[in-house]
Design a protein around this motif. Structure first.
Motif, PDB file in Angstrom:
ATOM      1  N   ARG A  45     -10.823 -10.125  19.841  1.00  0.00           N
ATOM      2  CA  ARG A  45     -10.735 -10.783  21.148  1.00  0.00           C
ATOM      3  C   ARG A  45     -10.697  -9.774  22.304  1.00  0.00           C
ATOM      4  O   ARG A  45     -10.793 -10.169  23.467  1.00  0.00           O
ATOM      5  N   GLN A  46     -10.508  -8.478  21.990  1.00  0.00           N
ATOM      6  CA  GLN A  46     -10.389  -7.448  23.030  1.00  0.00           C
ATOM      7  C   GLN A  46     -11.674  -6.644  23.227  1.00  0.00           C
ATOM      8  O   GLN A  46     -11.669  -5.625  23.907  1.00  0.00           O
ATOM      9  N   VAL A  47     -12.772  -7.111  22.631  1.00  0.00           N
ATOM     10  CA  VAL A  47     -14.041  -6.385  22.748  1.00  0.00           C
ATOM     11  C   VAL A  47     -14.721  -6.716  24.077  1.00  0.00           C
ATOM     12  O   VAL A  47     -14.798  -7.879  24.477  1.00  0.00           O
ATOM     13  N   ASP A  48     -15.183  -5.673  24.781  1.00  0.00           N
ATOM     14  CA  ASP A  48     -15.999  -5.845  25.985  1.00  0.00           C
ATOM     15  C   ASP A  48     -17.438  -5.522  25.583  1.00  0.00           C
ATOM     16  O   ASP A  48     -17.821  -4.350  25.460  1.00  0.00           O
ATOM     17  N   PHE A  49     -18.236  -6.559  25.374  1.00  0.00           N
ATOM     18  CA  PHE A  49     -19.596  -6.350  24.876  1.00  0.00           C
ATOM     19  C   PHE A  49     -20.505  -5.735  25.939  1.00  0.00           C
ATOM     20  O   PHE A  49     -21.486  -5.069  25.603  1.00  0.00           O
ATOM     21  N   ALA A  55     -10.370  -2.446  23.589  1.00  0.00           N
ATOM     22  CA  ALA A  55      -8.980  -2.002  23.737  1.00  0.00           C
ATOM     23  C   ALA A  55      -8.306  -2.124  22.378  1.00  0.00           C
ATOM     24  O   ALA A  55      -8.441  -3.137  21.696  1.00  0.00           O
ATOM     25  N   GLY A  56      -7.617  -1.062  21.962  1.00  0.00           N
ATOM     26  CA  GLY A  56      -6.989  -1.082  20.648  1.00  0.00           C
ATOM     27  C   GLY A  56      -5.868  -0.074  20.540  1.00  0.00           C
ATOM     28  O   GLY A  56      -5.302   0.356  21.570  1.00  0.00           O
ATOM     29  N   PHE A  57      -5.576   0.336  19.326  1.00  0.00           N
ATOM     30  CA  PHE A  57      -4.456   1.243  19.068  1.00  0.00           C
ATOM     31  C   PHE A  57      -4.863   2.297  18.042  1.00  0.00           C
ATOM     32  O   PHE A  57      -5.556   1.995  17.070  1.00  0.00           O
ATOM     33  N   PHE A  69     -11.679   2.354  23.324  1.00  0.00           N
ATOM     34  CA  PHE A  69     -12.562   3.128  22.444  1.00  0.00           C
ATOM     35  C   PHE A  69     -13.974   2.548  22.462  1.00  0.00           C
ATOM     36  O   PHE A  69     -14.146   1.334  22.648  1.00  0.00           O
ATOM     37  N   PRO A  70     -14.990   3.428  22.248  1.00  0.00           N
ATOM     38  CA  PRO A  70     -16.341   2.890  22.048  1.00  0.00           C
ATOM     39  C   PRO A  70     -16.351   2.013  20.797  1.00  0.00           C
ATOM     40  O   PRO A  70     -15.603   2.274  19.854  1.00  0.00           O
ATOM     41  N   LEU A  71     -17.166   0.972  20.806  1.00  0.00           N
ATOM     42  CA  LEU A  71     -17.269   0.124  19.612  1.00  0.00           C
ATOM     43  C   LEU A  71     -17.621   0.991  18.400  1.00  0.00           C
ATOM     44  O   LEU A  71     -18.532   1.827  18.481  1.00  0.00           O
ATOM     45  N   PRO A  72     -16.917   0.816  17.296  1.00  0.00           N
ATOM     46  CA  PRO A  72     -17.190   1.654  16.131  1.00  0.00           C
ATOM     47  C   PRO A  72     -18.489   1.249  15.442  1.00  0.00           C
ATOM     48  O   PRO A  72     -18.933   0.104  15.562  1.00  0.00           O
ATOM     49  N   ALA A  73     -19.081   2.196  14.732  1.00  0.00           N
ATOM     50  CA  ALA A  73     -20.289   1.885  13.968  1.00  0.00           C
ATOM     51  C   ALA A  73     -19.938   1.101  12.708  1.00  0.00           C
ATOM     52  O   ALA A  73     -20.755   0.343  12.192  1.00  0.00           O
ATOM     53  N   VAL A  74     -18.705   1.294  12.206  1.00  0.00           N
ATOM     54  CA  VAL A  74     -18.279   0.646  10.961  1.00  0.00           C
ATOM     55  C   VAL A  74     -16.960  -0.090  11.196  1.00  0.00           C
ATOM     56  O   VAL A  74     -16.042   0.460  11.804  1.00  0.00           O
ATOM     57  N   ILE A  75     -16.887  -1.326  10.707  1.00  0.00           N
ATOM     58  CA  ILE A  75     -15.685  -2.151  10.878  1.00  0.00           C
ATOM     59  C   ILE A  75     -15.130  -2.577   9.518  1.00  0.00           C
ATOM     60  O   ILE A  75     -15.882  -2.988   8.622  1.00  0.00           O
ATOM     61  N   TYR A  76     -13.808  -2.449   9.397  1.00  0.00           N
ATOM     62  CA  TYR A  76     -13.071  -2.906   8.214  1.00  0.00           C
ATOM     63  C   TYR A  76     -12.352  -4.191   8.628  1.00  0.00           C
ATOM     64  O   TYR A  76     -11.419  -4.153   9.411  1.00  0.00           O
ATOM     65  N   ASP A  77     -12.812  -5.325   8.125  1.00  0.00           N
ATOM     66  CA  ASP A  77     -12.302  -6.631   8.549  1.00  0.00           C
ATOM     67  C   ASP A  77     -11.018  -6.981   7.797  1.00  0.00           C
ATOM     68  O   ASP A  77     -11.037  -7.236   6.595  1.00  0.00           O
ATOM     69  N   ARG A  78      -9.885  -6.992   8.533  1.00  0.00           N
ATOM     70  CA  ARG A  78      -8.600  -7.411   7.956  1.00  0.00           C
ATOM     71  C   ARG A  78      -8.046  -8.625   8.718  1.00  0.00           C
ATOM     72  O   ARG A  78      -6.838  -8.833   8.775  1.00  0.00           O
ATOM     73  N   CYS A  79      -8.957  -9.432   9.303  1.00  0.00           N
ATOM     74  CA  CYS A  79      -8.540 -10.654   9.994  1.00  0.00           C
ATOM     75  C   CYS A  79      -8.305 -11.756   8.967  1.00  0.00           C
ATOM     76  O   CYS A  79      -9.257 -12.372   8.483  1.00  0.00           O
ATOM     77  N   LYS A  94     -19.872 -12.572  16.555  1.00  0.00           N
ATOM     78  CA  LYS A  94     -20.704 -11.790  17.482  1.00  0.00           C
ATOM     79  C   LYS A  94     -20.789 -10.331  17.023  1.00  0.00           C
ATOM     80  O   LYS A  94     -21.856  -9.707  17.101  1.00  0.00           O
ATOM     81  N   LEU A  95     -19.668  -9.787  16.544  1.00  0.00           N
ATOM     82  CA  LEU A  95     -19.670  -8.421  16.019  1.00  0.00           C
ATOM     83  C   LEU A  95     -20.512  -8.324  14.739  1.00  0.00           C
ATOM     84  O   LEU A  95     -21.243  -7.356  14.534  1.00  0.00           O
ATOM     85  N   GLN A  96     -20.410  -9.348  13.884  1.00  0.00           N
ATOM     86  CA  GLN A  96     -21.181  -9.348  12.639  1.00  0.00           C
ATOM     87  C   GLN A  96     -22.687  -9.376  12.911  1.00  0.00           C
ATOM     88  O   GLN A  96     -23.473  -8.830  12.133  1.00  0.00           O
ATOM     89  N   ASN A  97     -23.071 -10.004  14.010  1.00  0.00           N
ATOM     90  CA  ASN A  97     -24.499 -10.120  14.353  1.00  0.00           C
ATOM     91  C   ASN A  97     -25.014  -8.958  15.194  1.00  0.00           C
ATOM     92  O   ASN A  97     -26.185  -8.931  15.559  1.00  0.00           O
TER      93      ASN A  97
END
Length: 359
Positions: A45-49, A55-57, A69-79, A94-97
């Motif tokens: 929910r904190q992504v600025d596309f 915004a993160g930690f 942070f810049p959007l990462p190239a790789v995401i580990y989904d723990r939602c 949206k991130l998945q696409n």
């Protein structure tokens, strides 16, 4: 690799600076740092596309610190999927696409969908208990055919909402865990009473119905086997570890959140089964752990790790109870298996590194 190609974003639900699994994410950060990978935690929910930032930690200097942070190239989904997941789902999709982002794996949707996928494999289908979407007619048929039944929420976790129904001369004996995961039991006298109970208990949620399987020790302790399988640094599946989860005798499930504990598999089987049966159970679990991940991945799409919950009934038959794409790792700490514990944490980072190199 560019700097954002060397970053691994752990996507989870954050409420301000509050998020679960901080100890696990700290370890992933330290392991990533050694591999030259920048690890940070963020909410979808904190992504600025527009600016492709989030915004993160990040964990540094002994504490979790906020940053952009810049959007990462790789995401580990723990939602973790639950009632509030609908607030996150559009952002996750949206991130998945996004063509510039690779997910380590895509989460499994629910118990029914997983059952439908696995039932397409003749070999895996043999380990699946008969399963239907819960209706009163499906429940009645399950009780008539198998003598007893279990109902469980299609998207439940931690054993919450799992209920056993057993017909008796006086009506029906009901036992299980309520929505707050507290054990309860009661007797219902009539079919109409059973219908009223089921309608009230499910309260508009979708449930599954299965035969009740005797997944307990001779003294009535419920148990299952948690098998953790993960992608390694070569991009191939590997069994990280196995452990038995023992439940409370008042419960019908063995989930650790319901007051259970964990013990090593080998000594447990030796205590409760004959040598020939032990060997057959181990062989079937190994086959299941080898066959299930690649098949499920072919049908579902990329996966990074799976927690496979295996039931063993009193006759020694093996059953697939549940498959979880966001598994915990507590069992390996509880059984004091440092090798499994270490691999369970390092494998996601190694697999991330593998994907980064192959981009």
């Amino acid at each position: 690799m560019t700097s954002n190609q060397k970053s691994l974003g752990i996507m989870t639900r954050c409420h301000g600076s509050h998020f679960q699994e901080k100890a696990y994410y700290k370890k992933l950060t330290l392991i990533g740092r050694k591999a030259g990978i920048h690890v940070f935690v963020f909410s979808p929910r904190q992504v600025d596309f527009a600016s492709r930032t989030v915004a993160g930690f990040e964990y540094r200097d002994g504490a979790w610190r906020s940053g952009t942070f810049p959007l990462p190239a790789v995401i580990y989904d723990r939602c973790f999927v639950g009632p509030s997941y609908r607030h996150y789902k559009p952002f996750v999709e949206k991130l998945q696409n996004d063509p510039q982002i690779t997910f380590l794996g895509h989460g499994l949707s629910g118990k029914w969908q997983v059952h439908q996928m696995l039932s397409k494999s003749p070999e895996l289908a043999a380990w699946l208990p008969p399963t239907e979407i819960l209706t009163m007619s499906a429940l009645r048929e399950m009780l008539e055919t198998h003598g007893s039944a279990v109902i469980k929420p299609i998207a439940g976790t931690h054993g919450s909402g799992v209920v056993r129904i057993v017909p008796t001369p006086n009506g029906y004996e009901i036992a299980g865990r309520d929505r707050k995961n507290e054990p309860f039991s009661c007797t219902i006298r009539t079919v109409e009473g059973l219908k009223t109970f089921v309608t009230g208990f499910t309260a508009g949620r979708t449930f599954l119905v299965q035969p009740y399987l005797s997944l307990h020790t001779p003294d009535g302790t419920p148990f299952d086997v948690r098998v953790l399988v993960q992608k390694n640094g070569l991009g191939t599946w590997e069994t990280t570890g196995k452990a038995v989860r023992l439940g409370d005798k008042r419960s019908i499930t063995s989930n650790l959140h319901g007051g259970g504990k964990a013990v090593p598999l080998g000594p447990f089987l030796a205590r409760h089964y004959q040598p020939k049966t032990q060997a057959r159970i181990k062989q079937q679990i190994d086959r299941l752990a080898a066959e299930l991940p690649p098949f499920l991945e072919r049908v579902h799409g990329r996966l990074v790790e799976l927690g496979i919950d295996v039931g063993i009934d009193t006759a020694g038959s093996v059953w697939i109870i549940e498959v979880n794409s966001r598994p915990g790792r507590t069992v390996f700490r509880m059984i004091d298996d440092p090798k499994a514990r270490l691999h369970s944490i390092t494998h996601p980072v190694r697999y991330a590194r593998y994907l980064m190199k192959s981009m």
